[in-house]
Design a protein around this motif. Structure first.
Motif, mmCIF file in Angstrom:
data_model
loop_
_atom_site.group_PDB
_atom_site.id
_atom_site.type_symbol
_atom_site.label_atom_id
_atom_site.label_comp_id
_atom_site.label_asym_id
_atom_site.label_seq_id
_atom_site.Cartn_x
_atom_site.Cartn_y
_atom_site.Cartn_z
ATOM 1 N N SER A 252 0.828 -1.204 0.000
ATOM 2 C CA SER A 252 0.000 0.000 0.000
ATOM 3 C C SER A 252 0.864 1.256 0.000
ATOM 4 O O SER A 252 0.547 2.242 -0.668
ATOM 5 C CB SER A 252 -0.925 -0.002 1.224
ATOM 6 O OG SER A 252 -1.865 -1.044 1.154
ATOM 7 N N PHE A 267 -5.395 5.169 -5.220
ATOM 8 C CA PHE A 267 -5.864 3.910 -4.659
ATOM 9 C C PHE A 267 -4.680 3.166 -4.077
ATOM 10 O O PHE A 267 -3.697 2.900 -4.757
ATOM 11 C CB PHE A 267 -6.522 3.055 -5.741
ATOM 12 C CG PHE A 267 -6.890 1.678 -5.277
ATOM 13 C CD1 PHE A 267 -7.922 1.493 -4.366
ATOM 14 C CD2 PHE A 267 -6.186 0.570 -5.713
ATOM 15 C CE1 PHE A 267 -8.257 0.228 -3.915
ATOM 16 C CE2 PHE A 267 -6.517 -0.698 -5.271
ATOM 17 C CZ PHE A 267 -7.552 -0.865 -4.375
ATOM 18 N N TYR A 270 -5.621 -0.405 0.580
ATOM 19 C CA TYR A 270 -5.980 -0.659 1.973
ATOM 20 C C TYR A 270 -7.441 -0.298 2.224
ATOM 21 O O TYR A 270 -7.885 0.811 1.961
ATOM 22 C CB TYR A 270 -5.109 0.136 2.950
ATOM 23 C CG TYR A 270 -5.553 -0.076 4.389
ATOM 24 C CD1 TYR A 270 -5.280 -1.277 5.036
ATOM 25 C CD2 TYR A 270 -6.308 0.882 5.062
ATOM 26 C CE1 TYR A 270 -5.719 -1.511 6.328
ATOM 27 C CE2 TYR A 270 -6.748 0.663 6.359
ATOM 28 C CZ TYR A 270 -6.461 -0.531 6.990
ATOM 29 O OH TYR A 270 -6.909 -0.767 8.265
ATOM 30 N N THR A 271 -8.170 -1.270 2.752
ATOM 31 C CA THR A 271 -9.552 -1.059 3.165
ATOM 32 C C THR A 271 -9.730 -1.650 4.549
ATOM 33 O O THR A 271 -9.432 -2.826 4.752
ATOM 34 C CB THR A 271 -10.544 -1.743 2.199
ATOM 35 O OG1 THR A 271 -10.336 -1.234 0.881
ATOM 36 C CG2 THR A 271 -11.973 -1.483 2.623
ATOM 37 N N PHE A 277 -8.292 -6.755 5.631
ATOM 38 C CA PHE A 277 -7.214 -6.383 4.718
ATOM 39 C C PHE A 277 -6.138 -7.464 4.674
ATOM 40 O O PHE A 277 -5.671 -7.851 3.596
ATOM 41 C CB PHE A 277 -6.620 -5.046 5.161
ATOM 42 C CG PHE A 277 -5.357 -4.651 4.454
ATOM 43 C CD1 PHE A 277 -5.374 -4.348 3.099
ATOM 44 C CD2 PHE A 277 -4.154 -4.580 5.144
ATOM 45 C CE1 PHE A 277 -4.196 -3.971 2.430
ATOM 46 C CE2 PHE A 277 -2.985 -4.209 4.500
ATOM 47 C CZ PHE A 277 -3.010 -3.901 3.135
ATOM 48 N N SER A 280 -7.394 -10.526 2.845
ATOM 49 C CA SER A 280 -7.408 -10.319 1.395
ATOM 50 C C SER A 280 -6.009 -10.438 0.807
ATOM 51 O O SER A 280 -5.818 -11.024 -0.265
ATOM 52 C CB SER A 280 -8.003 -8.943 1.071
ATOM 53 O OG SER A 280 -9.353 -8.870 1.459
ATOM 54 N N HIS A 371 -7.996 2.567 11.102
ATOM 55 C CA HIS A 371 -8.730 3.529 10.285
ATOM 56 C C HIS A 371 -7.852 3.951 9.114
ATOM 57 O O HIS A 371 -6.641 4.120 9.250
ATOM 58 C CB HIS A 371 -9.120 4.745 11.123
ATOM 59 C CG HIS A 371 -10.086 5.658 10.435
ATOM 60 N ND1 HIS A 371 -9.689 6.587 9.487
ATOM 61 C CD2 HIS A 371 -11.432 5.794 10.557
ATOM 62 C CE1 HIS A 371 -10.752 7.249 9.056
ATOM 63 N NE2 HIS A 371 -11.817 6.784 9.680
ATOM 64 N N ARG A 372 -8.452 4.122 7.961
ATOM 65 C CA ARG A 372 -7.679 4.414 6.751
ATOM 66 C C ARG A 372 -6.806 5.656 6.911
ATOM 67 O O ARG A 372 -5.643 5.685 6.489
ATOM 68 C CB ARG A 372 -8.614 4.573 5.557
ATOM 69 C CG ARG A 372 -7.902 4.544 4.204
ATOM 70 C CD ARG A 372 -8.915 4.414 3.078
ATOM 71 N NE ARG A 372 -8.234 4.224 1.807
ATOM 72 C CZ ARG A 372 -7.831 5.219 1.030
ATOM 73 N NH1 ARG A 372 -8.039 6.471 1.411
ATOM 74 N NH2 ARG A 372 -7.224 4.988 -0.113
#
Length: 392
Positions: A252, A267, A270-271, A277, A280, A371-372
Motif C-alpha cells: 500500500s 488507490f 488498503y480497506t 485487509f 485479502s 482507520h484508513r
C-alpha cells in the motif's frame, strides 16, 4: 465494548505487543448475505477416526518453532491444548454413552474436511484409538469410572468397543460460496472460538489461507535480526502477523507515496478493518503468485539488519512493541530498500528519535490504528522521516 489503553503494556507470550486494531473483531468485517452453505451430518466414532487417519478429515496444526508434524498437511492450529485429564474425561463421556457437543467442518476444494471447531475432541478420539498421546506416551484411562480405570482402547471389552465405535457425533458441514466465502469462514471461526481457549487472529487466518505464503512468513520469522527486534517467538503467532502486516502495508505504501505532494488520493489497496485487509492480502497471494518473493525477502532481510544495527529496540515505540509502529517502520524501510534508497544506520537512529517526539505520529499509532486515515498518516510520516524528507 471496552477498548484497551493503547499506551498500557499488554503481555502476549512474554512479549508485550500493543495493538489497538485488535478491536477489529471478525464480526466487523462486512460481508454480503449468504456466503456460506451448510448442512448437518452424523459421523460414527470409528468412521471419524478412519477418516482422520486417512487424511480425509484434517486437523492441521501450526507450530511457529517446529516443522509440521505431518508434511502432507499444511499446518495452522496451535499444538494440542487439552491436558491428558481433560482428554480422559471426554473419552469417558463417550464410553458412558453420554452426548457430546457437535463439531464444525469446512469442505475444502479437494473435498477433504477441515476441522473448524472440534480439534481437541477429535485429537483426543484419534489418540485414544491409537493408544498413545501425541508425545508418544501411552493413553490409559486413569481418573475415570471404576469399570474403565486403567483401560486403553485395546483393553476395552467387545461391547464397550462396539458402543464407542457406533456412537455418533453431530457435525455442521460448511461450504464457502464465492470470493467472500473465506472471509465468512474467518468470521465464523472467530465467533466459534470466542469462548474457552480462543484462537488468535493469525491462528484463524493461517487455517484458511494455508499454502506457500504462510510457509514463507514462517521462514521469514526465523531471521536472526527479526528475532532480535521482536523478541521471543510467539506461540500465538503475533510475530507472524506483524510480518504479514508489514508486507501488506508495504504494498500500500508503494502506491501511497506517489500522491502525498498532491491533492489527489491514489488507490492504495488498503480497506479497513485490518483483519479483512490481511485476509485479502493472503488470499490474493496465497501461492505467492502476485509478488516478487526474492525482492521482498531481500528487502525484509535488509530492513531488519539495518534496524537492528541502528537500534535493537527500533520496533518498540516505548517499552513495548507497538503493532502500528512496527508495520509503519518495517514497511517504510523495506520500501526504501526496494527503491534503492537504503538509509544509513545513523540516519535511522535520528529518524526514530524524531518519530518518537512527533505528536501526529504518536496519534496515528495509538488511536484508531486500523482507520484508513491513521494508516496513511503513520506510513506517510514514517516513510518521509526515514527517507530524510522531514515531517509535517
Amino acid at each position: 465494548m471496552t477498548l484497551p489503553d493503547p499506551l498500557k503494556p499488554q503481555t502476549d507470550d512474554h512479549t508485550p505487543v500493543i495493538d489497538e486494531s485488535t478491536t477489529d473483531d471478525a464480526t466487523l468485517i462486512e460481508l454480503p448475505d449468504a456466503t456460506l452453505d451448510y448442512f448437518g451430518a452424523d459421523f460414527d466414532m470409528a468412521g471419524l477416526v478412519r477418516r482422520l487417519n486417512d487424511g480425509d478429515i484434517v486437523i492441521p496444526r501450526y507450530d511457529s518453532d517446529e516443522e509440521d508434524l505431518n508434511t502432507e498437511i499444511d499446518p495452522f492450529q496451535r499444538a494440542n491444548v487439552w491436558t491428558p485429564a481433560r482428554m480422559e474425561t471426554f473419552i469417558e463421556t463417550l464410553l458412558l454413552g453420554w452426548p457430546v457437543p457437535s463439531i464444525f467442518l469446512v469442505v475444502e476444494s479437494d473435498e477433504r474436511y477441515l476441522v473448524l471447531d472440534g480439534q481437541q475432541r477429535l485429537t483426543a478420539l484419534q489418540c485414544f484409538y491409537k493408544g498413545e498421546y501425541r508425545n508418544g506416551k501411552e493413553f490409559k484411562l486413569k481418573n475415570v469410572a471404576k469399570h474403565l480405570k486403567d483401560k486403553t482402547y485395546a483393553d476395552l471389552t467387545r461391547p464397550e468397543r462396539r458402543r464407542l465405535d457406533n456412537m455418533f457425533i453431530q457435525a455442521t458441514v460448511v461450504q464457502p460460496r464465492g470470493k467472500d466465502g473465506p472471509q465468512s469462514i474467518y468470521s465464523l471461526f472467530g465467533r466459534l472460538n470466542s469462548g474457552g481457549v480462543a484462537l488468535a487472529a493469525q491462528e484463524v487466518r493461517v487455517a484458511l489461507y494455508t499454502g506457500p505464503a504462510t510457509d514463507w512468513i514462517r521462514d521469514l520469522n526465523k531471521n536472526e535480526d527479526w528475532r532480535e527486534l521482536f523478541g521471543k517467538k510467539s506461540a500465538r503467532l503475533k510475530d507472524h502477523e506483524l510480518i504479514l502486516r508489514s508486507l501488506a502495508l508495504r504494498e500500500s505504501l508503494a502506491r501511497m507515496k506517489t500522491d502525498w505532494d498532491t491533492d489527489s488520493v491514489a488507490f492504495d489497496g488498503y480497506t479497513p478493518p485490518m483483519a479483512g485487509f490481511l485476509n485479502s492480502y493472503l488470499g490474493d497471494n496465497r501461492r505467492l503468485q502476485n509478488i516478487d518473493r526474492d525482492a521482498l525477502e531481500n528487502a525484509f532481510t535488509g530492513a531488519c539488519r539495518l534496524l537492528r544495527t541502528a537500534d535493537p529496540r527500533a520496533l518498540r515505540y516505548t517499552t513495548s512493541l507497538n503493532a502500528a509502529h512496527v508495520d509503519a517502520i518495517l514497511a517504510s524501510v523495506m520500501q526504501l530498500c526496494l527503491d534503492r534508497e537504503e538509509p544509513t544506520t545513523s540516519s535511522i537512529t535520528k529518524a526514530l528519535e524524531r518519530l518518537r517526539s512527533n505528536t501526529n505520529y504518536r496519534e496515528a499509532i495509538t488511536q484508531s490504528t486500523s482507520h484508513r486515515d491513521s494508516v496513511r498518516e503513520r506510513l506517510r510520516i514514517a516513510y518521509r522521516t526515514l527517507k530524510g524528507n522531514g515531517i509535517d
